[in-house]
Design a protein around this motif. Structure first.
Motif, PDB file in Angstrom:
ATOM      1  N   ARG B 191     -36.404  73.311  11.218  1.00 33.81           N
ATOM      2  CA  ARG B 191     -35.946  72.158  11.118  1.00 33.81           C
ATOM      3  C   ARG B 191     -36.622  70.835  10.850  1.00 33.81           C
ATOM      4  N   ILE B 192     -36.982  71.167   9.683  1.00 40.99           N
ATOM      5  CA  ILE B 192     -37.592  69.501   9.657  1.00 40.99           C
ATOM      6  C   ILE B 192     -37.483  68.158   9.166  1.00 40.99           C
ATOM      7  N   ALA B 193     -37.953  68.195  10.280  1.00 40.13           N
ATOM      8  CA  ALA B 193     -37.501  65.902   9.957  1.00 40.13           C
ATOM      9  C   ALA B 193     -38.491  65.378   8.868  1.00 40.13           C
ATOM     10  N   THR B 194     -37.686  64.104   8.058  1.00 37.73           N
ATOM     11  CA  THR B 194     -38.638  63.320   7.782  1.00 37.73           C
ATOM     12  C   THR B 194     -38.446  61.559   8.375  1.00 37.73           C
ATOM     13  N   PRO B 224     -29.142  64.214   6.865  1.00 40.11           N
ATOM     14  CA  PRO B 224     -29.138  63.373   6.774  1.00 40.11           C
ATOM     15  C   PRO B 224     -29.673  63.071   7.901  1.00 40.11           C
ATOM     16  N   GLU B 225     -29.491  63.324   9.073  1.00 34.82           N
ATOM     17  CA  GLU B 225     -29.469  62.773  10.316  1.00 34.82           C
ATOM     18  C   GLU B 225     -30.675  63.720  10.793  1.00 34.82           C
ATOM     19  N   LEU B 226     -31.408  64.124   9.489  1.00 38.69           N
ATOM     20  CA  LEU B 226     -32.738  64.479   9.853  1.00 38.69           C
ATOM     21  C   LEU B 226     -33.906  63.531   9.193  1.00 38.69           C
ATOM     22  N   GLU B 227     -33.421  62.307   9.251  1.00 40.01           N
ATOM     23  CA  GLU B 227     -34.087  61.431   8.230  1.00 40.01           C
ATOM     24  C   GLU B 227     -33.763  60.310   8.887  1.00 40.01           C
ATOM     25  N   ALA B 228     -34.800  59.427   9.487  1.00 36.84           N
ATOM     26  CA  ALA B 228     -34.897  58.356   9.761  1.00 36.84           C
ATOM     27  C   ALA B 228     -35.557  57.585   8.764  1.00 36.84           C
ATOM     28  N   SER B 243     -35.453  58.494  17.514  1.00 41.92           N
ATOM     29  CA  SER B 243     -33.677  58.279  17.100  1.00 41.92           C
ATOM     30  C   SER B 243     -34.239  59.375  15.989  1.00 41.92           C
ATOM     31  N   LEU B 244     -34.820  60.409  15.540  1.00 45.09           N
ATOM     32  CA  LEU B 244     -35.076  61.693  15.465  1.00 45.09           C
ATOM     33  C   LEU B 244     -34.871  62.740  16.699  1.00 45.09           C
ATOM     34  N   LEU B 245     -35.150  62.157  17.828  1.00 49.71           N
ATOM     35  CA  LEU B 245     -35.580  63.230  18.560  1.00 49.71           C
ATOM     36  C   LEU B 245     -34.117  63.622  19.633  1.00 49.71           C
ATOM     37  N   ALA B 246     -33.614  62.629  19.169  1.00 54.38           N
ATOM     38  CA  ALA B 246     -32.345  61.652  20.244  1.00 54.38           C
ATOM     39  C   ALA B 246     -31.089  62.603  19.062  1.00 54.38           C
ATOM     40  N   ARG B 247     -31.046  62.993  17.690  1.00 52.63           N
ATOM     41  CA  ARG B 247     -30.711  63.333  16.553  1.00 52.63           C
ATOM     42  C   ARG B 247     -30.278  64.702  16.987  1.00 52.63           C
ATOM     43  N   ASP B 248     -31.176  65.198  17.393  1.00 56.33           N
ATOM     44  CA  ASP B 248     -32.063  66.699  16.869  1.00 56.33           C
ATOM     45  C   ASP B 248     -32.852  66.502  17.637  1.00 56.33           C
ATOM     46  N   GLU B 250     -33.560  69.864  18.813  1.00 56.52           N
ATOM     47  CA  GLU B 250     -34.724  71.190  18.294  1.00 56.52           C
ATOM     48  C   GLU B 250     -35.767  70.610  17.305  1.00 56.52           C
ATOM     49  N   LEU B 251     -35.289  69.157  16.251  1.00 55.60           N
ATOM     50  CA  LEU B 251     -36.482  69.750  15.209  1.00 55.60           C
ATOM     51  C   LEU B 251     -37.839  70.560  15.311  1.00 55.60           C
ATOM     52  N   ASP B 252     -38.331  70.571  14.691  1.00 54.77           N
ATOM     53  CA  ASP B 252     -39.518  72.021  15.145  1.00 54.77           C
ATOM     54  C   ASP B 252     -41.360  70.710  14.032  1.00 54.77           C
ATOM     55  N   ALA B 253     -40.753  69.697  12.860  1.00 52.07           N
ATOM     56  CA  ALA B 253     -41.268  68.923  12.480  1.00 52.07           C
ATOM     57  C   ALA B 253     -40.989  68.441  11.362  1.00 52.07           C
ATOM     58  N   VAL B 254     -41.659  67.065  11.433  1.00 54.86           N
ATOM     59  CA  VAL B 254     -41.483  65.867  10.558  1.00 54.86           C
ATOM     60  C   VAL B 254     -42.928  66.010   9.593  1.00 54.86           C
ATOM     61  N   PHE B 255     -42.443  65.328   8.533  1.00 52.35           N
ATOM     62  CA  PHE B 255     -43.169  64.109   7.737  1.00 52.35           C
ATOM     63  C   PHE B 255     -42.417  62.718   7.924  1.00 52.35           C
ATOM     64  N   VAL B 256     -43.652  62.553   7.765  1.00 54.30           N
ATOM     65  CA  VAL B 256     -43.742  61.286   8.034  1.00 54.30           C
ATOM     66  C   VAL B 256     -44.996  60.202   6.930  1.00 54.30           C
TER      67      VAL B 256
END
Lengths: 342, 342
Positions: B191-194, B224-228, B243-248, B250-256
DNA sequence: GGGCTGTGCGGGAGCGCTCTCACGGTGCAC
DNA sequence: GTGCACCGTGAGAGCGCTCCCGCACAGCCC
């Protein structure tokens, strides 16, 4: 002539004058908002200017007026890290805003080393600017001398090292630091350390002097091992804090001479397992935005930036206008802002 | 005449000529290092210059040469916070260093709002500078148009929004972001967010596009919910992470999309009790100094700043020299720097 | 009506520099 | 000795603007 093809040759006063059916002098009067122009002439000139997209050539104008209508803000700092200090950003923003509704331009000049300082000196002497605001002056800085000798109007942001006759605006660094340490004393702290600014900068020197004065005034002793020199950066603050803790693990308070350094110190204290403010109280200096955001929010000394920046430009402009008036200076009051860290 | 008393009237070419016993033209030749001057004449002029402390008047010179020998670096940023972004500091320092051993001067111009942008546009059109390097361009930025129309040589730091014919130097933001997210995929993250940059800036848009491309290429879906959206500041990064953590949760990665934001994200993750990289992997962008200092050190995408800044000035100078050559542009490669955070 | 002040405007000098052009002088080839 | 190239130099024009000065004309007072 030679480069007609490469760049659109910009129209001159003369061409505007011909098109408007008036003389060069009248166009000049309109451009400079002189009142002694008839409404008809003014209108004709205005429309000619619009039609030709005329833009006055500032070089030609400066050549005769001896004015450039631009002032320089010189940022004199070898350490790039410090360049991003919020204090600088605030001053730049403030001066820029003060100048926004005048027709003065502001340029920023930065110097990393002596060579670039000389270059800036030359730039100013060659008549590019009407005056200079000098920031971040170190003790061995050649710029004040170069500029003073060249007769370029100058205001320093911060008191000069020697008591030379130069205009400056400064915060009451000594008084602020004294208040900070006095607050630590008043809240019952016993082993009060300090992280100083660079001691080749007057703000560093004055804040240390204030800290010592507060100790002395309370009948405390000044312990050299409770003083560590920082460089106004976060990293420098963290390092200084570590060194202080190593020298005296029992210290229960620290006055840090800038907020970025205090943030670094907070990190180092946390890493060392100290609670703030329970184990160690921390007071910063600047009241930068970061002071409200860090954990815990920082008790700090507020610099009156909203007073200082207009003052800076005002003193400079007065010097530019004025006919050899003596350079005026101002010191602005600081105040303690109490938050959670002390 | 009128201000003889206030400022030391600086000597002119003529006075030097008289003292040296030569003509104005010869003095000019010496000053401009023309080879066709006899050694005796040169020596006489040199000593006269020294004696009178002669400094050429640049305004007079510019009037005839149409050159000012100064270029402007325009920092176009409403948000003061961003002004202290290390990326800016690096570019400023780099360009300044590149110019250090030329006789070109560098001035920084900052604009907080549209009014100040117009002022900068005027400044450039009036002939104060030979060319402009434009940084931090937002989508609605009037400056590229103003400058292009005025025929002022221009290089943008960052690709323009529309594909206009303007020179630019950019990092391969899309490719870098793609590599970042590909790395997260390759190391088994699901679950890769950005956290994106501002989406009115091309760097923000391109890095998001690269992130999405990597997901798509791996057969993943774009959520889209993994993009902030962040704003390239530390605080903005922290907020976006929350905000990302609130939305998901369970996310296990984030590209910033920038290192300062990644530092903020690291703080938010720690506050939320997540371990990095065990629970959440983080990849940043910039390879700023802070990436090595934070905890854990940041895996990030390096921008080749040491390539970009000389290129920036080189392309501009070529445009200034060149007679209407087509504007050239360059895109520089980025690379993944593996540290502890992912 | 003569003299006066005041107003709008243009002519022209000049800011400090660069650069073209012409000039005298030298050195060399024929 | 003549022709020619070339070099160091100076005179002079001019870059685009401002600003002083003086002119023409209107309006006013005595």
């Amino acid at each position: 002539m030679t480069d007609m093809s490469t760049r659109p040759a910009s129209p001159t006063l003369d061409e505007v004058a011909v098109l408007a059916g008036v003389s060069r002098a009248t166009v000049s009067r309109v451009v400079n908002d002189s009142p002694r122009v008839s409404p008809e002439a003014r209108a004709a000139v205005r429309s000619a200017i619009a039609e030709l997209r005329y833009v006055p050539n500032r070089m030609a104008r400066s050549l005769v007026t001896r004015r450039t209508d631009t002032i320089a803000l010189v940022l004199n700092e070898p350490n790039t890290q410090v360049f991003s200090d919020p204090f600088f950003a605030s001053i730049v923003r403030g001066v820029s805003a003060t100048l926004a509704d005048t027709d003065l331009n502001l340029v920023l000049l930065t110097a990393q080393d002596e060579r670039e300082q000389q270059k800036i000196g030359r730039y100013a002497r060659q008549g590019h600017v009407d005056g200079v605001i000098l920031m971040s002056v170190h003790s061995n800085d050649p710029l004040p001398d170069i500029l003073a000798e060249a007769g370029v109007p100058l205001v320093m942001c911060g008191r000069p090292f020697d008591d030379r006759a130069v205009a400056y605006v400064d915060a009451d660094n000594r008084g602020g630091a004294e208040a900070a340490t006095a607050h630590l004393i008043a809240t019952g702290r016993n082993r009060i350390a300090t992280i100083t600014g660079p001691l080749d900068m007057i703000a560093g020197v004055d804040r240390l002097a204030g800290h010592r004065a507060a100790l002395t005034a309370a009948g405390r002793q000044v312990h050299p091992e409770l003083e560590a020199e920082g460089d106004f950066t976060e990293v420098g603050g963290a390092r200084a804090m570590e060194s202080l803790l190593a020298r005296d693990p029992e210290l229960d308070a620290v006055f840090v001479a800038s907020d970025p350094m205090a943030v670094g110190a907070l990190g180092a204290l946390r890493a060392a397992g100290r609670r703030v403010p329970q184990d160690v109280a921390v007071v910063g200096f600047d009241d930068a935005a970061v002071a409200t955001r860090c954990d815990p929010p920082l008790t700090t000394i507020a610099q009156p930036l909203t007073d200082m920046t207009p003052l800076l430009t005002e003193l400079l402009l007065r010097q530019i206008e004025g006919v050899g008036e003596p350079a005026e200076s101002r010191v602005c009051h600081t105040s303690l802002v109490r938050r959670a860290s002390a």
